[in-house]
Design a protein around this motif. Structure first.
Motif, PDB file in Angstrom:
ATOM      1  N   ILE A  30      34.269  29.057  25.427  1.00  0.00           N
ATOM      2  CA  ILE A  30      33.284  29.173  26.631  1.00  0.00           C
ATOM      3  C   ILE A  30      34.245  29.579  28.011  1.00  0.00           C
ATOM      4  O   ILE A  30      33.875  30.312  28.661  1.00  0.00           O
ATOM      5  CB  ILE A  30      32.593  28.024  26.781  1.00  0.00           C
ATOM      6  N   GLY A  31      35.369  28.819  28.169  1.00  0.00           N
ATOM      7  CA  GLY A  31      36.216  28.970  29.069  1.00  0.00           C
ATOM      8  C   GLY A  31      36.790  30.447  29.204  1.00  0.00           C
ATOM      9  O   GLY A  31      37.121  31.001  30.165  1.00  0.00           O
ATOM     10  N   ALA A  32      37.297  30.828  27.917  1.00  0.00           N
ATOM     11  CA  ALA A  32      37.909  32.106  28.118  1.00  0.00           C
ATOM     12  C   ALA A  32      36.826  33.247  28.343  1.00  0.00           C
ATOM     13  O   ALA A  32      37.169  34.270  29.400  1.00  0.00           O
ATOM     14  CB  ALA A  32      38.551  32.360  26.546  1.00  0.00           C
ATOM     15  N   VAL A  33      35.636  33.220  27.635  1.00  0.00           N
ATOM     16  CA  VAL A  33      34.696  34.370  28.161  1.00  0.00           C
ATOM     17  C   VAL A  33      34.068  34.098  29.476  1.00  0.00           C
ATOM     18  O   VAL A  33      34.205  35.385  29.900  1.00  0.00           O
ATOM     19  CB  VAL A  33      33.369  33.823  26.880  1.00  0.00           C
ATOM     20  N   GLY A  34      33.966  32.823  29.982  1.00  0.00           N
ATOM     21  CA  GLY A  34      33.598  32.742  31.317  1.00  0.00           C
ATOM     22  C   GLY A  34      34.557  33.098  32.431  1.00  0.00           C
ATOM     23  O   GLY A  34      34.318  33.930  33.347  1.00  0.00           O
ATOM     24  N   THR A  35      35.862  33.025  31.998  1.00  0.00           N
ATOM     25  CA  THR A  35      36.837  33.362  33.045  1.00  0.00           C
ATOM     26  C   THR A  35      36.974  34.832  32.942  1.00  0.00           C
ATOM     27  O   THR A  35      37.241  35.415  33.987  1.00  0.00           O
ATOM     28  CB  THR A  35      38.340  32.489  32.563  1.00  0.00           C
ATOM     29  N   VAL A  36      37.013  35.425  31.794  1.00  0.00           N
ATOM     30  CA  VAL A  36      37.048  36.987  31.860  1.00  0.00           C
ATOM     31  C   VAL A  36      35.782  37.367  32.596  1.00  0.00           C
ATOM     32  O   VAL A  36      36.215  38.557  33.418  1.00  0.00           O
ATOM     33  CB  VAL A  36      37.179  37.589  30.330  1.00  0.00           C
ATOM     34  N   LEU A  37      34.750  36.914  32.488  1.00  0.00           N
ATOM     35  CA  LEU A  37      33.422  37.443  33.190  1.00  0.00           C
ATOM     36  C   LEU A  37      33.686  36.985  34.564  1.00  0.00           C
ATOM     37  O   LEU A  37      33.446  38.245  35.378  1.00  0.00           O
ATOM     38  CB  LEU A  37      32.208  36.773  32.679  1.00  0.00           C
ATOM     39  N   GLY A  87      36.518  37.092  36.218  1.00  0.00           N
ATOM     40  CA  GLY A  87      37.456  37.990  36.593  1.00  0.00           C
ATOM     41  C   GLY A  87      37.118  39.298  36.817  1.00  0.00           C
ATOM     42  O   GLY A  87      37.519  39.884  37.614  1.00  0.00           O
ATOM     43  N   ILE A  88      35.919  39.810  36.053  1.00  0.00           N
ATOM     44  CA  ILE A  88      35.556  41.028  36.177  1.00  0.00           C
ATOM     45  C   ILE A  88      34.682  41.201  37.313  1.00  0.00           C
ATOM     46  O   ILE A  88      34.672  41.926  37.987  1.00  0.00           O
ATOM     47  CB  ILE A  88      34.791  41.532  34.843  1.00  0.00           C
ATOM     48  N   ILE A  89      33.632  40.198  37.640  1.00  0.00           N
ATOM     49  CA  ILE A  89      32.677  40.046  38.747  1.00  0.00           C
ATOM     50  C   ILE A  89      33.392  39.838  40.098  1.00  0.00           C
ATOM     51  O   ILE A  89      33.074  40.398  40.995  1.00  0.00           O
ATOM     52  CB  ILE A  89      31.770  39.132  38.047  1.00  0.00           C
TER      53      ILE A  89
END
Length: 121
Positions: free
Chosen positions: A81-88, A90-92
């Motif tokens: 969850i942390g990895a997915v959320g952090t990447v998102l 980062g993108i947004i």
């Protein structure tokens, strides 16, 4: 006898919810680090304080969740969850590139998290 089974199920369900919230706080502490890197002066200290607070909350919730969930599964889901959320984030927020392969692997990570949740007892 059946009341105890229902209580265990409710407790386990609540701990999955707590684990998801812990993962969201992991995203918050990573985002705080990103903001601190960009900030100067007092704003930098504010973001480092946010980092410390969200890190503490995330860890406390992870500890609570692992009281009834398997530690390996809980940790993998939490970091996922942390990895997915952090990447998102980062993108947004930080305008990181949203390439096909980044989105592809984030999608596979999400599928893996759902798979771990579905096979956990």
């Amino acid at each position: 006898m059946q009341i105890h089974a229902v209580a265990r199920l409710i407790n386990k369900t609540m701990n999955w919810i707590i684990l998801i919230i812990a993962g969201l706080f992991e995203v918050a502490f990573a985002a705080s680090l990103g903001q601190a890197k960009l900030a100067t002066g007092n704003k930098m200290y504010f973001w480092y304080a946010c980092f410390g607070i969200t890190l503490t909350i995330s860890m406390a919730l992870l500890i609570k969740a692992t009281q009834t969930l398997p530690v390996g599964t809980a940790y993998a889901v939490w970091t996922g969850i942390g990895a997915v959320g952090t990447v998102l984030v980062g993108i947004i927020v930080f305008k990181d590139p949203a390439t096909f392969w980044r989105l592809f692997f984030i999608t596979t990570l999400i599928c893996s998290i759902i798979g771990l949740k579905s096979v956990s007892h």
